[in-house]
Design an enzyme around this catalytic site. Sequence first.
Site, short mmCIF file in Angstrom:
data_model
loop_
_atom_site.label_atom_id
_atom_site.label_comp_id
_atom_site.label_asym_id
_atom_site.label_seq_id
_atom_site.Cartn_x
_atom_site.Cartn_y
_atom_site.Cartn_z
N HIS A 195 0.82 -1.21 0.00
CA HIS A 195 0.00 0.00 0.00
C HIS A 195 0.85 1.26 0.00
CE1 HIS A 195 -4.40 -0.89 0.99
NE2 HIS A 195 -3.85 -2.05 0.63
N GLU A 237 -6.05 -0.71 -6.34
CA GLU A 237 -7.07 0.14 -5.74
C GLU A 237 -6.72 1.59 -6.00
OE1 GLU A 237 -5.14 -1.66 -3.22
OE2 GLU A 237 -6.24 -3.50 -3.61
#
Length: 322
Positions: A38, A107
């Site tokens: 992330h 994402e």
Amino acid sequence: MVQIGYTMMTEQAGPRDLVEHVVGAEAAGFDFSVTSDHYFPWLDSQGHAPHAWTVLGAAAHATSRIPLMTYVTCPTMRYHPALVAQKAATLQLLSEGRFRLGLGAGENLNEHVIGGGWPPADVRHEMLGEAVGIIRALFEGGYVNHHGRHYDVESAKLWDLPEQAPPIGIAVSGEQSCELAGRLADCVIATEPKPGLLDAFERYGGAGKPRIGQLPVCYDTDRDAAVRRAHDQFRWFGSGWKVNSELPGPASFEAATSFVRPEDVAESIPCGDDVSDFVAAVRPYAEAGFTEIALVQVGGDSQPAYLDWARTTLLPALREAF
């Protein structure tokens, strides 16, 4: 036997702690480990997002047995696929063959940082398929030139290649991604125990390949504290991938989950120290046909206590049950 894994959750711990945690997971007896990749945490309360590949390099040297895996890396925007291939080959060498490359369509939360907008799902899957082709070509050795719809590769070659290329896993959430995974992947990745996903993966060519699931858990001797922590840091989890992949930042996840109650979270995440609740949470994944299940203990500070409990209580119970 279903294998039970440990998750290095980069959104909830700093880099040195993450390495210490996976060393503890190896000592506790977990069968494998996975690592999120992330640029942002899901919620501000999680508070972290170190560079996953740097952490994995340190983890490869700090451990000796436990397999490592990205769960998952997006090789389409933040990272060019040629660089993902180089990183994966290097990590396979550092870990002496213990690495698997988990890939996904990404994402918005993480990929928006480079600008350029967030493509629709069809385009993201098209980009992922092209990226996997580039990565596999580079794993084969020799020079690669590629001029595709989304990527250009000019005279690239990996100079440090492992004897065995890292297996590639692809994350799925629906029919389109299952077709991609069945056709291109060595294993499939999913965060929901939906038998239909695995059926589709097999239908498109995935029969007999490993199937790796993941679910959050929240161990604490004080169940109320566990519920509060799970709600504070993981209430986004139940939104599903079709929602989670689209929201652009932690503030969006805060807003989207503002009406989720602690009791709602406790219904889907086992909280406390009753091991039977944890076994019951794993059971749908085992019954759906997952061969490997990675657990995510919620809360960076709670890892040492969780690892000790996993060694003495949780892992023996799960192995007896599955």
